[in-house]
Design an enzyme around this catalytic site. Structure first.
Site, PDB file in Angstrom:
ATOM      1  N   LYS A  80      -1.078   2.517  -0.080  1.00 24.29           N
ATOM      2  CA  LYS A  80      -0.930   1.150  -0.582  1.00 24.29           C
ATOM      3  C   LYS A  80      -0.309   1.190  -1.963  1.00 24.29           C
ATOM      4  CE  LYS A  80      -2.078  -3.311  -0.765  1.00 24.29           C
ATOM      5  NZ  LYS A  80      -0.651  -3.543  -1.071  1.00 24.29           N
ATOM      6  N   LYS A 116       3.965   4.103  -3.152  1.00 24.48           N
ATOM      7  CA  LYS A 116       4.795   3.333  -4.092  1.00 24.48           C
ATOM      8  C   LYS A 116       6.236   3.369  -3.635  1.00 24.48           C
ATOM      9  CE  LYS A 116       4.359   1.171  -8.075  1.00 24.48           C
ATOM     10  NZ  LYS A 116       3.117   0.599  -8.602  1.00 24.48           N
ATOM     11  N   ASN A 231       4.579 -10.392 -15.095  1.00 25.86           N
ATOM     12  CA  ASN A 231       3.410 -10.939 -14.386  1.00 25.86           C
ATOM     13  C   ASN A 231       2.117 -10.649 -15.148  1.00 25.86           C
ATOM     14  OD1 ASN A 231       1.027 -10.086 -12.466  1.00 25.86           O
ATOM     15  ND2 ASN A 231       2.066 -11.764 -11.454  1.00 25.86           N
ATOM     16  N   SER A 358      -5.096  -7.312  -3.742  1.00 26.47           N
ATOM     17  CA  SER A 358      -4.231  -7.010  -2.589  1.00 26.47           C
ATOM     18  C   SER A 358      -5.087  -6.566  -1.404  1.00 26.47           C
ATOM     19  CB  SER A 358      -3.249  -5.887  -2.931  1.00 26.47           C
ATOM     20  OG  SER A 358      -2.091  -6.405  -3.514  1.00 26.47           O
TER      21      SER A 358
HETATM   22  N1  GLU Z   1       2.071  -2.795  -8.128  1.00 23.73           N
HETATM   23  C1  GLU Z   1       0.708  -3.029  -8.448  1.00 23.73           C
HETATM   24  C2  GLU Z   1       0.101  -1.784  -9.068  1.00 23.73           C
HETATM   25  O1  GLU Z   1       0.793  -0.960  -9.622  1.00 23.73           O
HETATM   26  C3  GLU Z   1      -0.092  -3.584  -7.278  1.00 23.73           C
HETATM   27  C4  GLU Z   1      -0.105  -2.745  -6.038  1.00 23.73           C
HETATM   28  C5  GLU Z   1      -0.757  -3.454  -4.866  1.00 23.73           C
HETATM   29  O2  GLU Z   1      -1.151  -4.600  -5.008  1.00 23.73           O
HETATM   30  O3  GLU Z   1      -0.826  -2.829  -3.805  1.00 23.73           O
HETATM   31  O4  GLU Z   1      -1.084  -1.615  -9.124  1.00 23.73           O
END
Ligand code: GLU
Length: 424
Positions: A80, A116, A231, A358
């Protein structure tokens, strides 16, 4: 390279975020008493896919974009993590970011490993239609390795709910069924969760509150500097302002604003563009470097990597640094700040609110039953306070800084799951 890249480029010291995160993973596993083979398993993602995506541009030309998807470790569950659109994306950075996602999942105890993605592009210079074609092209390119039970993307730097919506639509078309659980950070009408947009900043706010308690600082009246107005940074500035703190500095990729009496955050939020740019509207700006050295109580780096380095760590005036961005403080700077008794709440803890909500979004999608904003916020509060306490207490009992304590908690579940599976 344009002017804006110069200000956003990482500092030359310790540019390799992958090797610095590997160092801390190694230290954490050693402290926990794991043998070297566990480190060998965890030092790199299990899978790394590089794709080249041909996109028709509005002027009729075709441009080939490079994209990545890294899946660090899926012993605990599907991987994730977000997808970033940025000109400085590199393979190494995406790998490091996937490892950080594994750590975050471990810290807030989610049934995931880390993943990622990234595309080398500058969305600030692309049209809406080009961005849609790129988002869909990326999903087509990686569709075989992602999915609701394999690897679940989400927003990250310069990606948002609209981009998630296009990706969700493309994936559902490929699979020929509606698949909201494929991606999180979607618009509410497409199965997004209440509270997801502000979740990273909410998590950071909770960490700031808890850290301030430990340091005996009253949030009401505390002077806060926020680097980055995307954000995380923009919502955070608002939450801090609403909690009675004085936000004395904010910045974007082009410069920073400073007012010792506190900035008018509502006005700035109103004027920012969708990429978080606002300082271009002002003449009286300072640099990002000057911003970090301002007189204040709390600094929140909420932009990009390698911002607090051995060059400026001695000049930081805050007594608390809460990392809303991924990797904003180098290892040398971590040691300097720790020696100076400045409390660092590390990225893998402070920014874990985003992936936590999420996860709530994915759970709601999987069960087809949706929660209210209050329910989401209560659950997030509990998760973040617990994670903060666990890490703070471990850092005290083992006499290590909070970054190492966070890594120790972050790797533990993954190491156990890998062992039970017979991988190590
Ligand atoms: N991109 C965000 C992070 O670095 C959220 C990742 C997600 O919601 O899966 O934590």
């Amino acid at each position: 390279m344009g002017e804006k890249e110069k200000v956003t480029s990482p500092n030359s010291e310790n540019m390799d975020v992958l090797s610095s995160t590997q160092t801390v993973i190694g230290n954490a596993l050693e402290k926990l008493g794991y043998p070297n083979e566990v480190y060998e398993l965890m030092k790199e993602p299990l899978r790394m896919m590089t794709v080249r995506i041909p996109i028709k541009m509005d002027d009729g030309s075709t441009k080939i974009f490079t994209g990545y998807r890294a899946q660090h470790n899926d012993s605990v569950g599907p991987t994730k993590g977000g997808v970033r659109f940025h000109p400085n994306v590199t393979e190494k950075e995406v790998k490091a970011l996937s490892i950080w996602m594994s750590l975050k999942a471990g810290i807030v105890d989610l049934p995931y490993g880390g993943g990622k993605g990234g595309i080398v592009c500058d969305p600030r210079e692309m049209s809406f239609a080009e961005l849609e074609r790129l988002s869909r092209g990326y999903v087509r390119a990686i569709s075989q390795i992602v999915g609701p039970t394999k690897d679940i993307p989400a927003p990250d730097v310069f990606t948002n709910s609209q981009i998630m919506a296009w990706m969700f639509d493309e994936y559902s078309r490929i699979r020929e069924f509606d698949s909201p659980g494929f991606i999180t950070g979607k618009p509410i009408v497409l199965g997004g969760s209440h509270g997801r947009e502000s979740a990273t900043a909410k998590g950071v706010t909770i960490c700031i509150r808890e850290a301030a308690k430990k340091k005996g600082i009253d949030i009401n009246g505390a002077r806060v500097v926020v680097q980055g107005f995307g954000n995380a940074g923009s919502f955070l500035a608002k939450f801090m302002h609403d909690a009675g703190a004085k936000v004395v500095g904010i910045s974007d990729a082009y410069g920073a604003l400073h007012d010792p009496e506190g900035l008018d955050i509502d006005y700035l939020l109103d004027r920012r563009d969708s990429f978080g740019t606002v300082t271009k509207l002002f003449k009286n700006t300072i640099t990002n470097k000057e911003l970090l050295e301002l007189d204040c109580d709390i600094i929140v780096p909420a932009a990009i990597e390698n911002q607090i380095t051995k060059e400026n760590a001695h000049n930081i005036k805050a007594s608390i640094v809460v990392e809303a961005a991924n990797g904003p403080t180098t290892l040398e700077a971590t040691s300097i700040l720790t020696e100076r008794d400045i409390l660092i709440v590390p990225d893998v803890l402070a920014s874990a609110g985003g992936v936590t909500v999420s996860y709530f979004e994915w759970v709601q999608n999987n069960q087809g039953y949706y929660w209210t904003e209050e329910e989401v916020e209560q659950k997030l509060e509990k998760v973040m306070v617990n994670a903060f306490e666990n890490i703070y207490n471990l850092s005290k009992s083992r006499r290590v800084n909070m970054r190492l304590a966070a890594y120790m908690i972050g790797v533990r579940k993954m190491a156990e799951a890998s062992r039970f599976r017979g991988w190590i």
